[in-house]
Design a protein around this motif. Structure first.
Motif, short mmCIF file in Angstrom:
data_model
loop_
_atom_site.label_atom_id
_atom_site.label_comp_id
_atom_site.label_asym_id
_atom_site.label_seq_id
_atom_site.Cartn_x
_atom_site.Cartn_y
_atom_site.Cartn_z
N ILE A 358 -5.48 -9.12 -3.56
CA ILE A 358 -6.40 -8.89 -2.45
C ILE A 358 -7.80 -8.72 -3.04
CG2 ILE A 358 -6.99 -7.35 -0.51
CD1 ILE A 358 -3.99 -6.48 -0.58
N ALA A 359 -8.75 -9.52 -2.53
CA ALA A 359 -10.12 -9.46 -3.06
C ALA A 359 -10.88 -8.28 -2.45
CB ALA A 359 -10.85 -10.76 -2.75
N HIS A 360 -11.85 -7.77 -3.18
CA HIS A 360 -12.73 -6.67 -2.73
C HIS A 360 -11.97 -5.51 -2.09
CE1 HIS A 360 -15.67 -9.76 -3.46
NE2 HIS A 360 -15.15 -10.51 -2.52
N PRO A 361 -10.98 -4.96 -2.76
CA PRO A 361 -10.19 -3.89 -2.14
C PRO A 361 -11.01 -2.61 -2.00
CG PRO A 361 -9.60 -4.13 -4.46
CD PRO A 361 -10.55 -5.25 -4.15
N ASP A 362 -10.78 -1.89 -0.88
CA ASP A 362 -11.37 -0.55 -0.78
C ASP A 362 -10.37 0.44 -1.40
OD1 ASP A 362 -9.33 -0.31 1.04
OD2 ASP A 362 -10.63 -0.22 2.80
N LEU A 363 -10.73 1.73 -1.37
CA LEU A 363 -9.91 2.71 -2.07
C LEU A 363 -8.48 2.78 -1.54
CD1 LEU A 363 -11.84 5.99 -2.90
CD2 LEU A 363 -10.61 4.46 -4.44
N ASP A 364 -8.32 2.67 -0.22
CA ASP A 364 -6.98 2.71 0.35
C ASP A 364 -6.14 1.53 -0.13
OD1 ASP A 364 -7.34 5.04 1.71
OD2 ASP A 364 -8.00 4.08 3.57
N THR A 365 -6.76 0.36 -0.15
CA THR A 365 -6.05 -0.82 -0.62
C THR A 365 -5.66 -0.67 -2.09
OG1 THR A 365 -7.41 -2.07 0.93
CG2 THR A 365 -6.18 -3.34 -0.70
N ILE A 366 -6.55 -0.09 -2.87
CA ILE A 366 -6.25 0.15 -4.29
C ILE A 366 -5.04 1.08 -4.40
CG2 ILE A 366 -7.12 1.28 -6.39
CD1 ILE A 366 -9.12 -0.73 -6.18
N ARG A 367 -5.05 2.14 -3.63
CA ARG A 367 -3.94 3.10 -3.67
C ARG A 367 -2.62 2.41 -3.29
NH1 ARG A 367 -6.83 6.89 -0.51
NH2 ARG A 367 -8.30 7.69 -2.06
N GLU A 368 -2.67 1.58 -2.25
CA GLU A 368 -1.44 0.88 -1.83
C GLU A 368 -0.95 -0.08 -2.91
OE1 GLU A 368 -2.53 -0.93 1.91
OE2 GLU A 368 -2.93 1.07 2.75
N ALA A 369 -1.88 -0.81 -3.52
CA ALA A 369 -1.50 -1.77 -4.57
C ALA A 369 -0.90 -1.02 -5.76
CB ALA A 369 -2.72 -2.58 -5.00
N ASP A 370 -1.48 0.12 -6.10
CA ASP A 370 -1.00 0.93 -7.21
C ASP A 370 0.43 1.40 -6.93
OD1 ASP A 370 -2.41 2.95 -9.57
OD2 ASP A 370 -0.61 3.71 -8.56
N THR A 371 0.65 1.91 -5.71
CA THR A 371 1.97 2.41 -5.33
C THR A 371 2.99 1.29 -5.32
OG1 THR A 371 0.85 4.01 -3.94
CG2 THR A 371 3.21 3.75 -3.58
N TRP A 372 2.60 0.16 -4.77
CA TRP A 372 3.50 -1.02 -4.72
C TRP A 372 3.91 -1.43 -6.14
CZ3 TRP A 372 2.97 -5.90 -6.84
CH2 TRP A 372 3.92 -6.86 -6.42
N ALA A 373 2.92 -1.52 -7.03
CA ALA A 373 3.20 -1.97 -8.40
C ALA A 373 4.15 -1.00 -9.11
CB ALA A 373 1.89 -2.09 -9.18
#
Ligand code: NDP
Ligand code: MG
Length: 379
Positions: A358-373
């Motif tokens: 996902i391009a230009h992620p905000d903090l929530d998106t970063i948190r979700e990506a981190d949790t998913w990974a």
């Protein structure tokens, strides 16, 4: 006037060396606050020696047991909120971020919001959300000073130089614990073998990252954010002695390097005294004694994790976030002996293959990506 320091990760490798530097210069520094994880015995010693006003530890139980033993007036906090309190809720001028992993991100952002100078060791913060951290620091006019030895080297080489005349920078890499082994020989290596770094004594996670070369990959991404260069202008060179800590090349072909014995107290102290310097009770480098320095081209087939890190850096968006989080889980699993050394890179490869960036992620998106990974890497 002394500089007031808040230290996140005081009981770790960087944390304890930071306190050595502070202890050597009581006229320059004062400890305002400390955050540790679960090493209560050591943090208690540090509290009695440095008398911080606030302290935080990882868990409520640890905080309860600590409360009974600290000097009157010392406030004790715990958990994620405690870490943020140490980073942002005191009179500290500078926050040294020396916890491991992307868990350092909220505290680092909170410190930036409070206008505190960041002495950054916790590179995972910049890897996981570099665009957000750097933008926040620019908005708040906050300096992010590198503690990582390679980045400190580059920072020192760039001192006073016109940035537009910078051609490229080169991070040196020792090669880690298994630099003499072929990929075939890496099959059966043990945790104990991996933890024996030839040049540096560091925390477990970064020592494993050095052996997989993930550490250098994280450092390439860290350098991209700290110095604003494209990935094609950031090189990595094998240098087994760890004497040249990194170098920069200018448009006129001139190269400036920073040298010294491998001793993390040097970059830690520079981040704390910048733009000044201070004396340090450390071994002086004798090039005559070293006699010979060696260099080798980086081999991306031997170290595929470095290639993956470059790819993730170039992709940007959530790619570095996912790479970092998957690596944190894979390394923890290797240290628990659940997976083999080479399965660390298999894990990274598989998680990256499944991730849709996902391009230009905000903090929530970063948190979700981190949790998913983390979830995928744990499977
Ligand atoms: P260590 O593992 O030695 O130390 C980690 C520190 O974080 C410890 O003080 C630990 O506390 C603390 N910690 C763990 N969990 C928590 C928590 N939940 N809340 C608060 N604190 C916690 O790591 P290093 O010192 O080696 O590395 C720290 C950072 O610096 C990393 O990002 C690394 O990449 C970077 N770095 C390190 C270098 C080195 O030479 N070591 C060189 C360059 C960069 P406790 O032990 O009490 O549980
Ligand atoms: Mg480094």
């Amino acid at each position: 006037m002394t500089k007031k320091i808040a230290l996140l990760g005081s009981t770790g490798s960087i944390g304890t060396q930071t306190l050595q530097v502070i202890d050597e210069h009581p006229e320059l520094f004062e400890v305002e606050a400390l955050a540790a994880g679960s090493n209560i015995e050591l943090v208690l010693k540090q509290i009695h020696q440095f008398r911080p006003s606030k302290v935080s530890v990882a868990s409520r139980e640890a905080a309860e047991s600590l409360k009974a033993q600290v000097p009157a007036g010392t406030k004790v906090y715990y958990g994620e909120e405690g870490l943020v309190e140490i980073a942002a809720g005191t009179q500290a001028d500078t926050v040294v971020t020396a916890v491991t992993g992307s868990m350092g991100l909220p505290a680092t952002l909170a410190a930036i919001d409070e206008g505190k100078t960041i002495a950054l060791a916790n590179k995972e913060t910049l890897v996981t959300a570099g665009h957000i951290v750097m933008q926040r620091a620019a908005d708040k006019n906050v300096a992010i000073l590198p503690v990582d030895s390679e980045h400190s080297a580059i920072f020192q080489c760039l001192n006073g130089e016109p940035r537009e005349r910078l051609h490229s920078l080169t991070l040196t890499a020792s090669g880690g614990s298994f630099r003499h082994l072929s990929r075939e020989q890496l099959r059966d290596v043990t945790v104990e073998d991996a933890l024996k770094h030839p040049n540096w004594s560091m925390g477990a996670k970064i020592t494993i990252d050095s052996a997989t070369m993930v550490n250098k990959g994280l450092e390439v991404i860290e350098a991209h954010w700290l110095f604003g260069l494209g990935y094609e202008e950031i090189n990595v060179l094998l240098h087994p002695e760890s004497i040249i800590h990194s170098f920069v090349e200018f448009t006129d072909t001139s190269i400036i390097a920073q040298l010294g014995n491998p001793d993390m107290r040097v970059p830690i102290q520079y981040a704390l005294t910048y733009p000044d310097r201070a004396s340090l009770n450390a071994k002086r480098l004798s090039l005559a004694e070293v006699a010979q320095l060696n260099f080798r081209k980086m081999d991306f087939d031997r170290f595929p994790c470095l290639r993956m890190a470059y790819e993730c850096g170039r992709m940007g968006g959530t790619a570095p976030t996912v790479f970092n989080a998957a690596n944190e889980v894979a390394v923890a699993r290797f240290l628990r002996r659940e997976i083999s050394f080479l399965q660390i890179e298999d894990t990274l490869e598989k998680v990256m293959q499944r991730h849709e960036v996902i391009a230009h992620p905000d903090l929530d998106t970063i948190r979700e990506a981190d949790t998913w990974a983390r979830r995928i890497a744990a499977e």
